[in-house]
Each structure stands twice: as C-alpha cells, then as structure tokens.
Design a protein around this motif. Structure first.
Motif, PDB file in Angstrom:
ATOM      1  N   GLY A   1       0.830  -1.199   0.000  1.00 41.18           N
ATOM      2  CA  GLY A   1       0.000   0.000   0.000  1.00 41.18           C
ATOM      3  C   GLY A   1       0.869   1.255   0.000  1.00 41.18           C
ATOM      4  N   ALA A   2       0.301   2.360  -0.460  1.00 39.36           N
ATOM      5  CA  ALA A   2       1.033   3.626  -0.489  1.00 39.36           C
ATOM      6  C   ALA A   2       0.072   4.810  -0.408  1.00 39.36           C
ATOM      7  CB  ALA A   2       1.895   3.715  -1.751  1.00 39.36           C
ATOM      8  N   THR A   3      -1.008   4.662   0.404  1.00 43.76           N
ATOM      9  CA  THR A   3      -2.022   5.702   0.509  1.00 43.76           C
ATOM     10  C   THR A   3      -2.202   6.111   1.963  1.00 43.76           C
ATOM     11  OG1 THR A   3      -3.156   4.748  -1.404  1.00 43.76           O
ATOM     12  CG2 THR A   3      -4.397   6.325  -0.066  1.00 43.76           C
ATOM     13  N   ARG A   4      -1.915   7.368   2.243  1.00 45.31           N
ATOM     14  CA  ARG A   4      -2.044   7.899   3.603  1.00 45.31           C
ATOM     15  C   ARG A   4      -3.470   7.704   4.105  1.00 45.31           C
ATOM     16  NH1 ARG A   4      -0.168  13.723   4.053  1.00 45.31           N
ATOM     17  NH2 ARG A   4      -1.831  13.937   2.552  1.00 45.31           N
ATOM     18  N   GLY A   5      -3.592   7.244   5.335  1.00 44.58           N
ATOM     19  CA  GLY A   5      -4.895   7.050   5.963  1.00 44.58           C
ATOM     20  C   GLY A   5      -5.581   5.759   5.572  1.00 44.58           C
ATOM     21  N   VAL A   6      -5.163   5.148   4.476  1.00 42.61           N
ATOM     22  CA  VAL A   6      -5.785   3.909   3.986  1.00 42.61           C
ATOM     23  C   VAL A   6      -4.900   2.715   4.294  1.00 42.61           C
ATOM     24  CG1 VAL A   6      -6.628   2.670   1.951  1.00 42.61           C
ATOM     25  CG2 VAL A   6      -7.049   5.131   2.194  1.00 42.61           C
ATOM     26  N   GLY A   7      -3.630   2.787   3.908  1.00 44.81           N
ATOM     27  CA  GLY A   7      -2.712   1.698   4.203  1.00 44.81           C
ATOM     28  C   GLY A   7      -1.414   1.818   3.439  1.00 44.81           C
ATOM     29  N   CYS A   8      -0.333   1.410   4.086  1.00 45.44           N
ATOM     30  CA  CYS A   8       0.971   1.405   3.435  1.00 45.44           C
ATOM     31  C   CYS A   8       1.912   0.464   4.172  1.00 45.44           C
ATOM     32  CB  CYS A   8       1.575   2.803   3.370  1.00 45.44           C
ATOM     33  SG  CYS A   8       2.092   3.481   4.957  1.00 45.44           S
ATOM     34  N   ASP A   9       2.970   0.093   3.486  1.00 43.48           N
ATOM     35  CA  ASP A   9       4.081  -0.590   4.125  1.00 43.48           C
ATOM     36  C   ASP A   9       5.224   0.409   4.188  1.00 43.48           C
ATOM     37  OD1 ASP A   9       5.060  -0.573   1.488  1.00 43.48           O
ATOM     38  OD2 ASP A   9       4.922  -2.736   1.234  1.00 43.48           O
ATOM     39  N   CYS A  10       6.408  -0.041   4.603  1.00 38.48           N
ATOM     40  CA  CYS A  10       7.507   0.919   4.771  1.00 38.48           C
ATOM     41  C   CYS A  10       7.909   1.559   3.442  1.00 38.48           C
ATOM     42  CB  CYS A  10       8.698   0.267   5.458  1.00 38.48           C
ATOM     43  SG  CYS A  10       9.517  -1.048   4.541  1.00 38.48           S
ATOM     44  N   ILE A  11       7.886   0.787   2.368  1.00 36.83           N
ATOM     45  CA  ILE A  11       8.217   1.341   1.052  1.00 36.83           C
ATOM     46  C   ILE A  11       7.108   2.288   0.591  1.00 36.83           C
ATOM     47  CG2 ILE A  11       8.626   0.770  -1.383  1.00 36.83           C
ATOM     48  CD1 ILE A  11       9.895  -1.877  -0.318  1.00 36.83           C
ATOM     49  N   GLY A  12       5.864   1.930   0.873  1.00 35.79           N
ATOM     50  CA  GLY A  12       4.741   2.785   0.518  1.00 35.79           C
ATOM     51  C   GLY A  12       4.772   4.119   1.229  1.00 35.79           C
ATOM     52  N   LEU A  13       5.238   4.132   2.475  1.00 34.99           N
ATOM     53  CA  LEU A  13       5.398   5.396   3.193  1.00 34.99           C
ATOM     54  C   LEU A  13       6.379   6.296   2.463  1.00 34.99           C
ATOM     55  CD1 LEU A  13       5.130   7.286   5.684  1.00 34.99           C
ATOM     56  CD2 LEU A  13       6.954   5.923   6.742  1.00 34.99           C
ATOM     57  N   ILE A  14       7.513   5.751   2.066  1.00 35.11           N
ATOM     58  CA  ILE A  14       8.520   6.543   1.348  1.00 35.11           C
ATOM     59  C   ILE A  14       7.966   6.987  -0.006  1.00 35.11           C
ATOM     60  CG2 ILE A  14      10.872   6.572   0.433  1.00 35.11           C
ATOM     61  CD1 ILE A  14      10.458   6.209   3.619  1.00 35.11           C
ATOM     62  N   ARG A  15       7.260   6.092  -0.693  1.00 33.61           N
ATOM     63  CA  ARG A  15       6.651   6.452  -1.986  1.00 33.61           C
ATOM     64  C   ARG A  15       5.663   7.600  -1.818  1.00 33.61           C
ATOM     65  NH1 ARG A  15       3.767   1.372  -3.908  1.00 33.61           N
ATOM     66  NH2 ARG A  15       3.148   2.771  -5.596  1.00 33.61           N
ATOM     67  N   GLY A  16       4.837   7.541  -0.777  1.00 32.84           N
ATOM     68  CA  GLY A  16       3.849   8.592  -0.547  1.00 32.84           C
ATOM     69  C   GLY A  16       4.493   9.931  -0.241  1.00 32.84           C
ATOM     70  N   ILE A  17       5.532   9.922   0.569  1.00 31.54           N
ATOM     71  CA  ILE A  17       6.249  11.162   0.872  1.00 31.54           C
ATOM     72  C   ILE A  17       6.892  11.704  -0.403  1.00 31.54           C
ATOM     73  CG2 ILE A  17       8.231  12.119   2.122  1.00 31.54           C
ATOM     74  CD1 ILE A  17       7.440  10.153   4.428  1.00 31.54           C
ATOM     75  N   TRP A  18       7.485  10.814  -1.200  1.00 25.66           N
ATOM     76  CA  TRP A  18       8.099  11.230  -2.476  1.00 25.66           C
ATOM     77  C   TRP A  18       7.057  11.935  -3.345  1.00 25.66           C
ATOM     78  CZ3 TRP A  18      13.178  10.302  -4.383  1.00 25.66           C
ATOM     79  CH2 TRP A  18      13.361  10.689  -5.720  1.00 25.66           C
ATOM     80  N   ARG A  19       5.862  11.344  -3.470  1.00 26.34           N
ATOM     81  CA  ARG A  19       4.811  11.959  -4.302  1.00 26.34           C
ATOM     82  C   ARG A  19       4.437  13.343  -3.778  1.00 26.34           C
ATOM     83  NH1 ARG A  19       2.322   6.787  -3.916  1.00 26.34           N
ATOM     84  NH2 ARG A  19       0.880   7.710  -2.426  1.00 26.34           N
ATOM     85  N   GLU A  20       4.354  13.490  -2.466  1.00 32.80           N
ATOM     86  CA  GLU A  20       3.998  14.790  -1.896  1.00 32.80           C
ATOM     87  C   GLU A  20       5.101  15.824  -2.126  1.00 32.80           C
ATOM     88  OE1 GLU A  20       1.709  14.733   1.885  1.00 32.80           O
ATOM     89  OE2 GLU A  20       2.167  12.595   1.810  1.00 32.80           O
TER      90      GLU A  20
END
Length: 150
Positions: A24-43
C-alpha cells in the motif's frame, strides 16, 4: 534542522496511524515501509520516479539482490555517513549483516524515526540500539523539492 528535513518529517508525521498494508502507499488507507517513502516522495515531487514492481513480503530473501539499497542509490544518490544522519533522511535497515536491506523509515530526530511497522501502523519509534545497529544506509531526499506541496 534543515528546512527540507523539517518538511519531510512534518509530512511523515501526517502518515502516523495509517494502517499497515503490504504494497500500500495511501495515507490514511494503508501502506508498508516502502509505501510510506513512496507517498512522501509523491507529496514532495508530484509523481513517483519509476514504477514499483509487485513484491512479496519476503522479497529480499528470495531475490538475493539488495534491491532496496540499489533503488535508494539510483533515486536518492550516494549514501550519507550514518554519523551525519539528519531529520528527514531516509534510513534503510537490514536484519542481519549477511541479508539484504528490507526496511525503511524517516529519521524524525536524533532518537526517533517514523516507519510503517508490520502488524501495527505507521508509527514513531525510538531509535534504540537494536534499530541503530541495523541501519544499512542513510540517504537524503534529492534537492529541488516541489515548493507548492505541503
């Protein structure tokens, strides 16, 4: 704290409480450690730099490659010495010296980091000696952040 580092930590803090979801890579919905980094990168930059292929929970053991370290070098540039780690830096961890790096988080301060923890959620954890000795690499997010974002 560097201005960009403070901004990255502030973004990571907005993910705290996001449930753990593999790939996962969606804030508030679900992520893993890589998804957290991906989400921050997108922001920070507006889009991800490359597609992320599907991966199993034990991907680092199966491949034998250090894919996480390779991707960090490719996307973030050369690592920073651990002694120079600063808030907002990407931390990569390996469970044992002979294993591939398999976990990621954001340094939130000298004694804490933010990460998506399996069977938990995105959380702020103490960077205790057990975590600290598992740091495989430290990377800085590239400069030229998208100034219109968060």
């Amino acid at each position: 704290m560097r201005a960009d580092g403070a901004r990255i930590v502030a973004l990571a803090e907005t993910w705290i409480g996001t449930p753990y979801r593999h790939q996962g890579a969606t804030r508030g919905v679900g992520c893993d450690c890589i998804g957290l980094i991906r989400g921050i990168w997108r922001e920070l930059y507006g889009e991800e730099p490359e597609p992320v292929p599907a991966y199993a929970g034990d991907w680092a053991e199966r491949s034998g490659d250090d894919r996480l370290l390779d991707a960090a070098r490719r996307l973030f540039g050369p690592p920073v010495p651990v002694s120079e780690a600063a808030p907002g830096d990407l931390l990569l961890f390996r469970w044992r010296p002979d294993c591939a790096a398999k976990h990621a988080g954001i340094l939130a301060g000298p004694q804490h980091f933010i990460h998506a923890y399996e069977q938990c959620a995105v959380t702020r954890s103490a960077l205790v000696p057990g975590w600290r000795r598992r740091i495989a690499a430290v990377h800085r997010f590239p400069q030229n952040l998208n100034k219109t974002g968060c």
